[in-house]
Motif scaffolding. Structure first.
Motif, PDB file in Angstrom:
ATOM      1  N   SER A  84       0.826  -1.201   0.000  1.00 34.39           N
ATOM      2  CA  SER A  84       0.000   0.000   0.000  1.00 34.39           C
ATOM      3  C   SER A  84       0.861   1.252   0.000  1.00 34.39           C
ATOM      4  O   SER A  84       1.951   1.297   0.565  1.00 34.39           O
ATOM      5  CB  SER A  84      -0.910   0.002   1.226  1.00 34.39           C
ATOM      6  N   ASP A  85       0.356   2.286  -0.657  1.00 35.11           N
ATOM      7  CA  ASP A  85       1.038   3.565  -0.685  1.00 35.11           C
ATOM      8  C   ASP A  85       0.973   4.192   0.696  1.00 35.11           C
ATOM      9  O   ASP A  85       0.016   4.018   1.442  1.00 35.11           O
ATOM     10  CB  ASP A  85       0.375   4.507  -1.703  1.00 35.11           C
ATOM     11  N   ARG A  86       1.985   4.957   1.019  1.00 34.72           N
ATOM     12  CA  ARG A  86       2.023   5.613   2.322  1.00 34.72           C
ATOM     13  C   ARG A  86       0.817   6.552   2.454  1.00 34.72           C
ATOM     14  O   ARG A  86       0.559   7.383   1.597  1.00 34.72           O
ATOM     15  CB  ARG A  86       3.328   6.394   2.476  1.00 34.72           C
ATOM     16  N   GLY A  87       0.089   6.399   3.539  1.00 31.40           N
ATOM     17  CA  GLY A  87      -1.055   7.260   3.772  1.00 31.40           C
ATOM     18  C   GLY A  87      -2.343   6.789   3.131  1.00 31.40           C
ATOM     19  O   GLY A  87      -3.387   7.362   3.378  1.00 31.40           O
ATOM     20  N   GLN A  88      -2.277   5.758   2.286  1.00 33.95           N
ATOM     21  CA  GLN A  88      -3.496   5.252   1.652  1.00 33.95           C
ATOM     22  C   GLN A  88      -3.865   3.904   2.261  1.00 33.95           C
ATOM     23  O   GLN A  88      -3.032   3.001   2.353  1.00 33.95           O
ATOM     24  CB  GLN A  88      -3.312   5.089   0.145  1.00 33.95           C
ATOM     25  N   VAL A  89      -5.110   3.776   2.673  1.00 39.73           N
ATOM     26  CA  VAL A  89      -5.591   2.538   3.259  1.00 39.73           C
ATOM     27  C   VAL A  89      -5.909   1.546   2.144  1.00 39.73           C
ATOM     28  O   VAL A  89      -6.700   1.841   1.245  1.00 39.73           O
ATOM     29  CB  VAL A  89      -6.848   2.781   4.119  1.00 39.73           C
ATOM     30  N   GLN A  90      -5.297   0.379   2.186  1.00 40.20           N
ATOM     31  CA  GLN A  90      -5.523  -0.641   1.173  1.00 40.20           C
ATOM     32  C   GLN A  90      -5.680  -1.993   1.853  1.00 40.20           C
ATOM     33  O   GLN A  90      -5.236  -2.210   2.973  1.00 40.20           O
ATOM     34  CB  GLN A  90      -4.363  -0.695   0.178  1.00 40.20           C
ATOM     35  N   GLY A  91      -6.287  -2.917   1.127  1.00 42.12           N
ATOM     36  CA  GLY A  91      -6.425  -4.270   1.642  1.00 42.12           C
ATOM     37  C   GLY A  91      -7.728  -4.899   1.219  1.00 42.12           C
ATOM     38  O   GLY A  91      -8.591  -4.257   0.618  1.00 42.12           O
ATOM     39  N   VAL A  92      -7.862  -6.178   1.535  1.00 43.26           N
ATOM     40  CA  VAL A  92      -9.071  -6.938   1.241  1.00 43.26           C
ATOM     41  C   VAL A  92      -9.917  -7.011   2.507  1.00 43.26           C
ATOM     42  O   VAL A  92      -9.419  -7.386   3.567  1.00 43.26           O
ATOM     43  CB  VAL A  92      -8.723  -8.367   0.771  1.00 43.26           C
ATOM     44  N   VAL A  93     -11.192  -6.655   2.396  1.00 36.30           N
ATOM     45  CA  VAL A  93     -12.104  -6.711   3.534  1.00 36.30           C
ATOM     46  C   VAL A  93     -13.369  -7.452   3.106  1.00 36.30           C
ATOM     47  O   VAL A  93     -14.009  -7.081   2.126  1.00 36.30           O
ATOM     48  CB  VAL A  93     -12.485  -5.306   4.041  1.00 36.30           C
ATOM     49  N   THR A  94     -13.705  -8.496   3.835  1.00 34.97           N
ATOM     50  CA  THR A  94     -14.884  -9.298   3.526  1.00 34.97           C
ATOM     51  C   THR A  94     -15.951  -9.054   4.594  1.00 34.97           C
ATOM     52  O   THR A  94     -15.683  -9.184   5.785  1.00 34.97           O
ATOM     53  CB  THR A  94     -14.538 -10.796   3.485  1.00 34.97           C
ATOM     54  N   ILE A  95     -17.146  -8.686   4.129  1.00 36.60           N
ATOM     55  CA  ILE A  95     -18.245  -8.330   5.026  1.00 36.60           C
ATOM     56  C   ILE A  95     -19.377  -9.327   4.868  1.00 36.60           C
ATOM     57  O   ILE A  95     -19.738  -9.698   3.749  1.00 36.60           O
ATOM     58  CB  ILE A  95     -18.782  -6.924   4.705  1.00 36.60           C
ATOM     59  N   GLN A 134     -21.308 -18.019  12.218  1.00 35.01           N
ATOM     60  CA  GLN A 134     -20.352 -19.106  12.067  1.00 35.01           C
ATOM     61  C   GLN A 134     -19.175 -18.677  11.199  1.00 35.01           C
ATOM     62  O   GLN A 134     -18.014 -18.978  11.515  1.00 35.01           O
ATOM     63  CB  GLN A 134     -21.044 -20.325  11.447  1.00 35.01           C
ATOM     64  N   TRP A 135     -19.459 -17.954  10.106  1.00 34.45           N
ATOM     65  CA  TRP A 135     -18.380 -17.454   9.247  1.00 34.45           C
ATOM     66  C   TRP A 135     -17.467 -16.506  10.008  1.00 34.45           C
ATOM     67  O   TRP A 135     -16.248 -16.518   9.829  1.00 34.45           O
ATOM     68  CB  TRP A 135     -18.964 -16.742   8.023  1.00 34.45           C
ATOM     69  N   LEU A 136     -18.060 -15.678  10.866  1.00 31.73           N
ATOM     70  CA  LEU A 136     -17.251 -14.751  11.652  1.00 31.73           C
ATOM     71  C   LEU A 136     -16.383 -15.506  12.644  1.00 31.73           C
ATOM     72  O   LEU A 136     -15.192 -15.201  12.805  1.00 31.73           O
ATOM     73  CB  LEU A 136     -18.172 -13.764  12.376  1.00 31.73           C
ATOM     74  N   ASP A 137     -16.950 -16.497  13.308  1.00 31.38           N
ATOM     75  CA  ASP A 137     -16.167 -17.320  14.237  1.00 31.38           C
ATOM     76  C   ASP A 137     -15.029 -18.034  13.523  1.00 31.38           C
ATOM     77  O   ASP A 137     -13.927 -18.176  14.069  1.00 31.38           O
ATOM     78  CB  ASP A 137     -17.068 -18.359  14.920  1.00 31.38           C
ATOM     79  N   ASP A 138     -15.292 -18.502  12.293  1.00 29.37           N
ATOM     80  CA  ASP A 138     -14.294 -19.254  11.540  1.00 29.37           C
ATOM     81  C   ASP A 138     -13.271 -18.361  10.838  1.00 29.37           C
ATOM     82  O   ASP A 138     -12.294 -18.864  10.270  1.00 29.37           O
ATOM     83  CB  ASP A 138     -14.983 -20.131  10.485  1.00 29.37           C
ATOM     84  N   GLY A 139     -13.516 -17.049  10.821  1.00 33.43           N
ATOM     85  CA  GLY A 139     -12.600 -16.143  10.137  1.00 33.43           C
ATOM     86  C   GLY A 139     -12.842 -16.024   8.653  1.00 33.43           C
ATOM     87  O   GLY A 139     -12.019 -15.450   7.937  1.00 33.43           O
ATOM     88  N   ALA A 140     -13.973 -16.521   8.164  1.00 33.50           N
ATOM     89  CA  ALA A 140     -14.270 -16.421   6.735  1.00 33.50           C
ATOM     90  C   ALA A 140     -14.681 -15.007   6.343  1.00 33.50           C
ATOM     91  O   ALA A 140     -14.581 -14.633   5.176  1.00 33.50           O
ATOM     92  CB  ALA A 140     -15.378 -17.405   6.356  1.00 33.50           C
ATOM     93  N   VAL A 141     -15.172 -14.218   7.309  1.00 31.90           N
ATOM     94  CA  VAL A 141     -15.476 -12.804   7.072  1.00 31.90           C
ATOM     95  C   VAL A 141     -14.772 -11.989   8.153  1.00 31.90           C
ATOM     96  O   VAL A 141     -14.516 -12.480   9.263  1.00 31.90           O
ATOM     97  CB  VAL A 141     -16.996 -12.516   7.089  1.00 31.90           C
ATOM     98  N   ASP A 142     -14.438 -10.749   7.820  1.00 30.36           N
ATOM     99  CA  ASP A 142     -13.773  -9.869   8.785  1.00 30.36           C
ATOM    100  C   ASP A 142     -14.753  -9.281   9.785  1.00 30.36           C
ATOM    101  O   ASP A 142     -14.387  -8.983  10.918  1.00 30.36           O
ATOM    102  CB  ASP A 142     -13.067  -8.729   8.050  1.00 30.36           C
ATOM    103  N   MET A 143     -15.970  -9.083   9.335  1.00 29.34           N
ATOM    104  CA  MET A 143     -17.010  -8.494  10.178  1.00 29.34           C
ATOM    105  C   MET A 143     -18.348  -8.885   9.587  1.00 29.34           C
ATOM    106  O   MET A 143     -18.442  -9.272   8.426  1.00 29.34           O
ATOM    107  CB  MET A 143     -16.868  -6.973  10.236  1.00 29.34           C
TER     108      MET A 143
END
Length: 332
Positions: A84-95, A134-143
């Motif tokens: 990620s560029d400095r100061g820019q928020v990047q990443g994969v987020v699964t909801i 269950q997905w949240l407990d298993d880590g399949a989604v971030d939130m």
């Protein structure tokens, strides 16, 4: 074991055949077969059953695919954060989104995150609350959005809103401002399957009203519920968020239920412990902001914001005014 083997394993599982997986991975078929065979030799078990119809995971294969998929997602997240560029928020987020909230929330949330955080790769999964937890407990989604859930040792919860259940009718049915459960139970109903969280609330309301329902059909699909109601086959009971667009367009009719009024509480759940990436923190805060804005603007009808202020991942969320609604007998 290496990344190519894990990628091949997951791709064959998803595609159902080595040939299709090779095409998707842009490699020759023997290479994919070799990756799978080497994994089976390393673990000493068969990962797939080979049939004329394709490749089917064995129980051992299902275990490994689940872990491999999670490992690949985590590596993808790490790659996005490191680059990620400095100061820019990047990443994969699964909801995880409740199925009944997709129509009302997915679009505004995608627009808001995309405008403020173009470096975030947002992924939306929808299901019922039990599956999402269950997905949240298993880590399949971030939130995930969940309902009628307090914090647990593994999940921290931020209350978002409370909304009543509505009677949902064919579009040509004229209703009073409020519909009683006695009126609803005079019609055949299509309801969620027994064991579903929403069905628990419905059954509780029926018991409180001392009435019995004529259940014509049970389903685990909100879409099926709405289609059967639109065809005139039955009535149903759903949260307002799941039918507001259909009622506004004339595809369905409906109104708030009373005697008794039963509501669900929607919360945002996140896993406790561990490092939370900046992208996940940013998206969690946006979910709270967007959800509350939809209530404030009247786009989420009859809902009431819970809490004057909230904290998500250490960031304070701007308070919004409460909308005036009737009193509710929340169950949890």
């Amino acid at each position: 074991m290496d990344l190519k083997q894990l990628t091949a394993l997951v791709t064959v599982s998803d595609a159902g055949s080595v040939t299709k997986a090779a095409r998707l991975l842009h490699v020759v078929q023997p290479a994919v077969s070799r990756y799978i065979r080497s994994l089976e030799e390393e673990f000493g078990v068969r990962l797939f059953e080979r049939t004329r119809l394709g490749m089917t995971l064995t129980p051992e294969g299902e275990v490994l695919v689940e872990r491999a998929r999670r490992a690949l997602v985590e590596l993808e997240r790490a790659r996005a954060e490191i680059r990620s560029d400095r100061g820019q928020v990047q990443g994969v987020v699964t909801i995880g989104l409740l199925e009944s909230t997709v129509d009302i929330l997915a679009g505004p949330l995608l627009e808001s995150v995309g405008r403020q955080y173009p470096g975030i790769d947002l992924r939306l999964l929808s299901a019922f609350s039990g599956h999402l937890q269950q997905w949240l407990d298993d880590g399949a989604v971030d939130m995930s959005l969940l309902y009628n859930l307090a914090s647990t040792p593994s999940i921290s919860v931020t209350p978002l809103l409370r909304e009543p259940l509505w009677a949902v009718t064919p579009p040509d049915v004229a209703l009073d401002e409020a519909v009683t459960w006695s009126q609803v139970t005079q019609q055949p109903l299509v309801l969620p399957v027994i064991g579903h969280g929403l069905r628990f609330l419905i059954d509780q309301a029926l018991a409180t009203a001392s009435v019995d329902a004529m259940v014509a059909c049970q389903t685990n699909s909100t879409l099926v519920q709405k289609r059967l109601v639109a065809s005139g086959e039955a009535w149903s009971v759903l949260p307002a968020a799941g039918v507001v667009a259909d009622i506004a367009s004339g595809r369905l009719g409906g109104g708030p239920l009373t005697a008794p009024e039963i509501s669900r509480t929607i919360v945002l759940g996140l896993q406790r412990g561990g490092r939370r990436p900046p992208a996940a923190e940013a998206v969690a805060t946006e979910i709270v902001r967007v959800t509350r804005r939809l209530v404030e603007d009247g786009a989420w009808p009859t809902a009431r914001v819970l809490g004057l202020t909230g904290m998500v991942s250490g960031r304070r969320v701007r308070p919004v005014k409460r909308l005036r609604t009737g009193t509710s007998a929340e169950t949890s």
